[in-house]
Scaffold this motif. Structure first.
Motif, PDB file in Angstrom:
ATOM      1  N   GLY A 157      -0.650  24.849  96.205  1.00 45.20           N
ATOM      2  CA  GLY A 157       0.217  24.921  97.376  1.00 45.20           C
ATOM      3  C   GLY A 157       1.564  25.506  97.009  1.00 45.20           C
ATOM      4  O   GLY A 157       1.769  25.952  95.877  1.00 45.20           O
ATOM      5  N   PRO A 158       2.511  25.518  97.953  1.00 45.29           N
ATOM      6  CA  PRO A 158       3.816  26.146  97.707  1.00 45.29           C
ATOM      7  C   PRO A 158       4.591  25.469  96.584  1.00 45.29           C
ATOM      8  O   PRO A 158       4.521  24.256  96.400  1.00 45.29           O
ATOM      9  N   LEU A 159       5.335  26.298  95.828  1.00 51.65           N
ATOM     10  CA  LEU A 159       6.231  25.814  94.787  1.00 51.65           C
ATOM     11  C   LEU A 159       7.666  26.196  95.150  1.00 51.65           C
ATOM     12  O   LEU A 159       7.885  27.251  95.748  1.00 51.65           O
ATOM     13  N   PRO A 160       8.660  25.362  94.809  1.00 53.70           N
ATOM     14  CA  PRO A 160      10.042  25.787  95.034  1.00 53.70           C
ATOM     15  C   PRO A 160      10.334  27.025  94.195  1.00 53.70           C
ATOM     16  O   PRO A 160       9.925  27.116  93.041  1.00 53.70           O
ATOM     17  N   ALA A 161      11.011  27.975  94.789  1.00 55.85           N
ATOM     18  CA  ALA A 161      11.270  29.249  94.117  1.00 55.85           C
ATOM     19  C   ALA A 161      12.768  29.534  94.092  1.00 55.85           C
ATOM     20  O   ALA A 161      13.593  28.677  94.403  1.00 55.85           O
ATOM     21  N   THR A 162      13.107  30.762  93.738  1.00 55.72           N
ATOM     22  CA  THR A 162      14.503  31.124  93.468  1.00 55.72           C
ATOM     23  C   THR A 162      15.443  30.757  94.615  1.00 55.72           C
ATOM     24  O   THR A 162      16.536  30.224  94.390  1.00 55.72           O
ATOM     25  N   GLY A 163      15.043  31.064  95.837  1.00 55.07           N
ATOM     26  CA  GLY A 163      15.916  30.798  96.976  1.00 55.07           C
ATOM     27  C   GLY A 163      16.250  29.328  97.146  1.00 55.07           C
ATOM     28  O   GLY A 163      17.377  28.969  97.499  1.00 55.07           O
ATOM     29  N   ALA A 164      15.270  28.465  96.894  1.00 55.98           N
ATOM     30  CA  ALA A 164      15.492  27.020  97.015  1.00 55.98           C
ATOM     31  C   ALA A 164      16.445  26.514  95.940  1.00 55.98           C
ATOM     32  O   ALA A 164      17.345  25.704  96.208  1.00 55.98           O
ATOM     33  N   VAL A 165      16.267  26.980  94.703  1.00 50.97           N
ATOM     34  CA  VAL A 165      17.143  26.553  93.610  1.00 50.97           C
ATOM     35  C   VAL A 165      18.542  27.127  93.809  1.00 50.97           C
ATOM     36  O   VAL A 165      19.551  26.460  93.540  1.00 50.97           O
TER      37      VAL A 165
END
Length: 257
Positions: A157-165
């Motif tokens: 499923g989805p993983l936190p990526a650059t935009g979230a961090v």
């Protein structure tokens, strides 16, 4: 927009491949570009992998894209900062795709008084590294991020990526990053320069309205949305801008090459 399409930019995930499997028409499209010697680049916001890594991954999927035909947000970021501040320094959160690109541009990677904090994609975000980035930005380092994507795909499923961090770092510092990857047309213009192409006779193929199509439109390219990835045909109507055309898959574009 007038003029024959002479150059092609295409997104990778959702257009050419999906979870390591070639999508319908991908191999034929790349083969046609190669046969006619059309200038092209495969673009990706993913900064984890080097072009060589991505070339090998696509070969495993069943078609060949030479590494010099791949343009990543990491390469675009390294190009941008080396133009803005040649021979500078950066504190980097990211993988080999980003650190290699910066090294090749003559950048020094350091955690002491860097010119930039550069945030990229990684599957192992470290809380201590993020804390260090926050303190360096508060001390005056300029904040750059490779791409704004909030999540990335995985088999679970989805993983936190650059935009979230990046949002977490912004919340802690009050400083917004400058995002280099799509939809920033900077990434598209750098790609055009790389293949000596002009926007008037270049097309962008993508599966996302909010990154691929927006970036292509803002850079003045003809845009083709394919429905093999993120954006559905019904969702197109929700956006205040339109692609030049909507196609079922990249297989429908082979005859346009």
């Amino acid at each position: 927009m007038s003029g024959e399409i002479e150059n092609w930019l295409t997104d990778m995930d959702g257009v050419l491949v999906h979870e390591g499997i070639a999508l319908p028409g991908a191999a034929d499209f790349i083969a046609r570009l190669t046969e006619l010697d059309r200038p092209y680049l495969v673009l990706t916001n993913n900064s984890i992998y080097t072009p060589r890594d991505l070339s090998a991954r696509m070969a495993t999927s069943g078609f060949t894209v030479p590494e010099e035909r791949i343009w990543t947000s990491a390469l675009a970021t390294a190009t941008f900062v080396s133009q803005q501040m040649p021979g500078g320094s950066a504190y980097v959160i990211g993988e080999a795709g980003l650190t290699t690109a910066l090294h090749e541009r003559g950048y020094i990677l350091t955690d002491t008084d860097p010119d930039y904090v550069i945030l990229g994609e990684t599957r192992t975000y470290s809380f201590s590294a993020i804390t260090r980035a926050i303190r360096l930005i508060r001390d005056g380092a300029r904040f750059i991020a490779t791409n704004p994507d909030p999540t990335g795909p995985s088999s679970e499923g989805p993983l936190p990526a650059t935009g979230a961090v990046a949002a977490m770092i912004t919340k802690a510092t009050g400083r917004n990053p400058y995002f280099i990857g799509k939809p920033n047309p900077v990434m598209i213009r750098a790609a055009l320069n790389r293949i000596n192409a002009h926007s008037e006779n270049t097309a962008m193929v993508g599966d996302r309205m909010d990154t691929d199509i927006l970036a292509g439109m803002e850079a003045g390219l003809r845009t083709y949305l394919v429905l093999t990835g993120s954006t559905t045909e019904a969702e197109v109507e929700k956006y205040p801008f339109r692609p030049s055309e909507v196609r079922a898959s990249i297989a429908d574009l082979v005859d346009l090459v």
